[in-house]
Design a protein around this motif. Sequence first.
Motif, PDB file in Angstrom:
ATOM      1  N   ASP A  52       7.982  -7.324  -6.278  1.00 29.93           N
ATOM      2  CA  ASP A  52       8.146  -5.987  -6.862  1.00 29.93           C
ATOM      3  C   ASP A  52       6.964  -5.644  -7.756  1.00 29.93           C
ATOM      4  OD1 ASP A  52      10.522  -5.742  -5.559  1.00 29.93           O
ATOM      5  OD2 ASP A  52      11.776  -6.245  -7.312  1.00 29.93           O
ATOM      6  N   ASN A  55       3.958  -4.860  -5.588  1.00 29.11           N
ATOM      7  CA  ASN A  55       4.130  -3.540  -4.951  1.00 29.11           C
ATOM      8  C   ASN A  55       3.891  -2.411  -5.956  1.00 29.11           C
ATOM      9  OD1 ASN A  55       4.746  -4.625  -2.458  1.00 29.11           O
ATOM     10  ND2 ASN A  55       6.962  -4.706  -2.860  1.00 29.11           N
ATOM     11  N   GLU A  56       4.376  -2.604  -7.181  1.00 25.21           N
ATOM     12  CA  GLU A  56       4.149  -1.584  -8.210  1.00 25.21           C
ATOM     13  C   GLU A  56       2.665  -1.443  -8.525  1.00 25.21           C
ATOM     14  OE1 GLU A  56       6.436  -2.639 -11.588  1.00 25.21           O
ATOM     15  OE2 GLU A  56       8.383  -2.279 -10.632  1.00 25.21           O
ATOM     16  N   LEU A  58       0.110  -2.197  -6.516  1.00 22.87           N
ATOM     17  CA  LEU A  58      -0.549  -1.550  -5.367  1.00 22.87           C
ATOM     18  C   LEU A  58      -0.291  -0.060  -5.346  1.00 22.87           C
ATOM     19  CD1 LEU A  58       0.124  -4.202  -2.562  1.00 22.87           C
ATOM     20  CD2 LEU A  58      -2.062  -3.674  -3.655  1.00 22.87           C
ATOM     21  N   SER A  59       0.953   0.304  -5.695  1.00 22.61           N
ATOM     22  CA  SER A  59       1.293   1.736  -5.730  1.00 22.61           C
ATOM     23  C   SER A  59       0.490   2.461  -6.806  1.00 22.61           C
ATOM     24  CB  SER A  59       2.792   1.893  -5.991  1.00 22.61           C
ATOM     25  OG  SER A  59       3.139   3.264  -6.101  1.00 22.61           O
ATOM     26  N   SER A  60       0.363   1.825  -7.994  1.00 21.91           N
ATOM     27  CA  SER A  60      -0.412   2.427  -9.081  1.00 21.91           C
ATOM     28  C   SER A  60      -1.884   2.544  -8.703  1.00 21.91           C
ATOM     29  CB  SER A  60      -0.281   1.585 -10.360  1.00 21.91           C
ATOM     30  OG  SER A  60       1.056   1.529 -10.785  1.00 21.91           O
ATOM     31  N   SER A  62      -3.097   2.747  -5.665  1.00 20.33           N
ATOM     32  CA  SER A  62      -3.209   3.811  -4.644  1.00 20.33           C
ATOM     33  C   SER A  62      -3.217   5.187  -5.287  1.00 20.33           C
ATOM     34  CB  SER A  62      -2.061   3.683  -3.656  1.00 20.33           C
ATOM     35  OG  SER A  62      -2.098   4.726  -2.700  1.00 20.33           O
ATOM     36  N   THR A  63      -2.343   5.383  -6.284  1.00 22.70           N
ATOM     37  CA  THR A  63      -2.299   6.679  -6.998  1.00 22.70           C
ATOM     38  C   THR A  63      -3.600   6.933  -7.751  1.00 22.70           C
ATOM     39  OG1 THR A  63       0.101   6.456  -7.270  1.00 22.70           O
ATOM     40  CG2 THR A  63      -1.036   8.020  -8.718  1.00 22.70           C
ATOM     41  N   LYS A  66      -6.352   7.827  -5.333  1.00 22.28           N
ATOM     42  CA  LYS A  66      -6.134   9.184  -4.837  1.00 22.28           C
ATOM     43  C   LYS A  66      -6.586  10.224  -5.864  1.00 22.28           C
ATOM     44  CE  LYS A  66      -2.582  12.197  -2.870  1.00 22.28           C
ATOM     45  NZ  LYS A  66      -1.144  12.316  -2.514  1.00 22.28           N
TER      46      LYS A  66
END
Length: 382
Positions: A52, A55-56, A58-60, A62-63, A66
């Motif tokens: 988890d 994943n958090e 990687l998500s941060s 990615s944001t 972007k």
Amino acid sequence: LIPDSTFRLPPEGSHSTYNSQNPWCGHLDWSLKMSEVESNNSNKKRKTTGNDTINEALSSLSTLLKNKEEDLLKRESKLEEERKIFDSERFDTHGATKPSDVIHLNIGGEPMSVLRRTLTSFPGSMLASRFSGRWEDNQEKDENGHYFIDQSYDLFEPMINYLRNRSNGIELYPLNSPYFSDDEKRSDFYRMVEYYGMTDGIYPTSLIIHHGPEDNVEMESRWKVNVKEWTTLLLARNNHSRYIKTFSVLIGPVERIQIGWLYNTTSLDFSTGNKLGVGDVEYTSSIDLTRSCYLCDGANTPIEGLQHQAGTVVRSEDYGRQIFVNDELMVSSSNDLESGVVQALDPEKWSTSSDGNVYQYLHPTISVKGQFEIIDVEFTDL
């Protein structure tokens, strides 16, 4: 004996094995298995928690990427808009011209071809303005459509050749300014260079450190500096023989500043206590805006009302014979002094019979902690 704290009966319906040699081993075997189950569950929980977290992250990431991409696209779009505006304004000002354009000239009846970027290499000069593209339609042309320059070819060509050679780079091979041994021709060249606003371009000067550590001086340009610690700088001639006669200084935020002249640099020592500046030692003179006085050979003459706030302009004329602060005369070598004007030293008194021309040894000098900029330089015609 087994302590009471470890005594447990196997749970009802458990499948632990009874051992006649050790009646308790079945219970212990069951307990170990239960420990393994609990350990596996704990590992699974840790693994899930770790996944988890990854994943958090990687998500941060990615944001973040972007957002960076969107910001970069916005900046590129803004730069493109600014480029279009610049190109439009340049076309309005210069027309459809390019620095690589070849300009055909008629110099007093002699043909010459030169690149536009050579003619415009000193922005702000009349020569650059005339061939920027904005005024070319209004310039005189000969029958072949070549721009006519009403100057002597023998004078104009040395100026253009200097500009050409300068564009080749001068780091390895310093470029000397044009020199004419004939007095009349030399004066005519000075006059022509001044007419085209090219004096500073053909006869350059720059600030150099005379005393003080180099890492304390930030050279924003060859005439503009920010000095962090007390330092003395000279305004030096760059590969030409014209003597600086007058210069003006625009003062920025300063803690201390002295503006004046230094005679025969090889005989001077500013090292004592690192506190001395121009005017504090022999063969130097200055106006000291911090201590509100005129300094000459270490002697101090008070001047009332001197200030050194940012924006003050000091102009030292005729080798220091007259000094103005914001256009008000403060120091003069004249024998007929006005009220409030301090007597200045005539630099001729520093010369000896062996020195020859005293002016070749005089250098504009600034001792300062703070910011200043040279805004004007005038040369003698010697």
